[in-house]
Enzyme design. Structure first.
Site, PDB file in Angstrom:
ATOM      1  N   GLU A 121      37.549  46.438  41.917  1.00 43.03           N
ATOM      2  CA  GLU A 121      36.591  45.326  42.008  1.00 43.03           C
ATOM      3  C   GLU A 121      36.583  44.905  43.470  1.00 43.03           C
ATOM      4  OE1 GLU A 121      34.767  44.296  39.636  1.00 43.03           O
ATOM      5  OE2 GLU A 121      35.796  44.844  37.791  1.00 43.03           O
ATOM      6  N   CYS A 175      33.407  36.966  45.847  1.00 47.81           N
ATOM      7  CA  CYS A 175      32.768  38.289  45.936  1.00 47.81           C
ATOM      8  C   CYS A 175      31.337  38.226  45.402  1.00 47.81           C
ATOM      9  CB  CYS A 175      33.587  39.311  45.156  1.00 47.81           C
ATOM     10  SG  CYS A 175      33.914  38.794  43.473  1.00 47.81           S
TER      11      CYS A 175
END
Ligand code: NAP
Length: 414
Positions: free
Chosen positions: A178, A212
């Site tokens: 990720e 993010c």
């Protein structure tokens, strides 16, 4: 797992304070992060059995099905930006699937890392089922090399992901990555502009801009661009900056002085590429790692800085003349994590859903994680998925079971 959820809920103020003290997120956000961790624990406590139930499949066998079994100890290398949430969204499914969790947390949040281990211990998990390893990143290789460790998941930057994936790959161990993002936030003429702008500000500044999935590039149709720019700048200017332990603070300090230095360089780079600063553009003259909420326009869209990940409260606005141009610009980044598009036109919505290169498309909303929905990216944002049934199936042996009819003497056919 339900007991872990209770501990998180009952002590969310203390856990929230710990997060705020260690990495500077606002106390309000930190307390809701603890609540969200309780949610993911409950979600998997209630749904894991169904997600991992045998799946019957009709074949020529007397009976055939898929069974999901645990794989063993999984190493999780985690970042500091959501110091509880990132860990729980790995740990809740991994433990419910019967695996062991080994946490190598970011070096600047060791107290959060130890608190999480303690939560699982107090919740009654067997000793060692979840362990925090207080190690630096240079020790990750030796842990991954250990034959008992069967897989790894990393949430963090591209270089860290690439390094861990290559170490694991050499030893044929599965990874989930990720990584970063440069999420587009597109606004078309039919959108509810006021709602889009207020959401855009929130989407850029969530977690002091260190997320993010924070929206990083705002791509706005020419018809509504001017209005968008004016109100967006006004709302960025109005954000309350201050002590993250104060309930009313909207923007706290960044997690480290290195992040402020990086941000400063990126803004200078953007200005060198034709960018104009409409508000902000510098660090704040006060103790702590504060950087002003910043809006940049006119950055050359072909310059690397226009689609890099900017980890702080800095937004770039781009004006486009068509949906084709909007999609082209949105996809012009090595990343593919989330994306948001604001439009009330059904045909446009369908085009964004189909054509945006991202692990998620949010229409008329901001990208957010939710235990019920899969989360992950494409391109340099990584691979694999967390959350929902997809997340719990990443670290299981998907075992095929085939049971035939057997007479007393059988043929040796394969
Ligand atoms: P980072 O520097 O990559 O650190 C993340 C973790 O990896 C830390 O535990 C770090 O340990 C470790 N690490 C760093 N280099 C390593 C290496 N070569 N080998 C093994 N481990 C290594 O990232 P960060 O600055 O903490 O976090 C921000 C990044 O995470 C951003 O790019 C952000 O977009 C990304 N992120 C992605 C998601 C997602 O779900 N896609 C969610 C949140 C954040 P040390 O602290 O000891 O260096």
């Amino acid at each position: 797992m339900l007991r872990a959820a209770e501990i998180l809920e009952n002590e969310k103020q203390q856990f929230g304070k710990l997060m705020t003290i260690e990495m500077g997120k606002t106390i309000k956000a930190a307390v809701s992060e603890a609540e969200k961790c309780a949610w993911v624990c409950r979600y998997y406590a209630e749904n894991a059995q169904q997600h991992l139930a045998d799946q019957m499949v009709d074949t020529n066998a007397r009976q055939s099905y898929v069974r999901f079994q645990p794989v063993g100890p999984v190493l999780a290398v985690m970042p500091w930006n959501f110091p509880f949430w990132q860990v729980f969204r790995f740990a809740a499914p991994a433990l419910m699937a019967g695996n062991v969790g080994l946490l190598k947390h970011a070096s600047n949040v060791p107290q959060c890392a130890l608190a999480i281990e303690e939560i699982f211990r107090r919740a009654g998990f067997p000793e060692g089922a979840f362990q925090t390893l207080l190690i630096g990143s240079d020790k990750v290789e030796s842990v991954l090399k250990d034959p008992r460790v069967v897989a790894a998941t990393l949430t963090g930057s591209e270089p860290a992901g690439s390094s861990v994936a290559s170490i694991a790959g050499k030893r044929i161990k599965k990874t989930v990555l990720e990584l970063g993002g440069s999420d587009p936030f597109i606004v078309m003429p039919s959108a509810n502009l006021n709602e889009a702008i207020t959401t855009a500000v929130k989407a850029r500044t969530i977690n002091n801009g260190q997320s993010c999935i924070a929206a990083k590039r705002f791509i706005v149709a020419a018809e509504v661009y001017q209005q968008f720019e004016e109100k967006f700048v006004a709302e960025m200017k109005a954000l309350r900056i201050g002590d993250p332990l104060e309930e009313s603070t909207e923007i706290g300090p960044l997690a480290t002085s290195q992040i402020v230095d990086d941000l400063e360089k990126q803004v200078q780079q953007a200005v060198a590429e034709g960018g104009r600063v409409l508000t902000g553009g510098k660090r704040l003259n006060r103790p702590g790692n504060f950087y002003e909420p910043t809006v940049l326009v006119d950055v050359d869209p072909s310059a690397p800085v226009s689609c890099e990940e900017i980890f702080g409260p800095v937004a770039m606005l781009f004006r486009v003349n068509s949906i084709d141009e909007a999609i082209r610009l949105a996809n012009a980044t090595p990343f593919g994590l989330g994306s948001a598009a604001w439009t009330n036109d059904a045909a446009e919505q369908e085009r964004f859903i189909n054509e945006l290169e991202a692990g998620a498309v949010f229409i008329n909303g901001m990208v957010a994680s939710d235990p019920r929905l899969p989360f992950g990216g494409v391109k340099h944002s990584g691979y694999g998925r967390e959350l929902a049934e997809f997340g719990i199936r990443e670290f299981v042996n998907i075992k095929t079971v085939w049971i035939g009819e057997s007479k007393v003497a059988t043929d040796d056919t394969e």
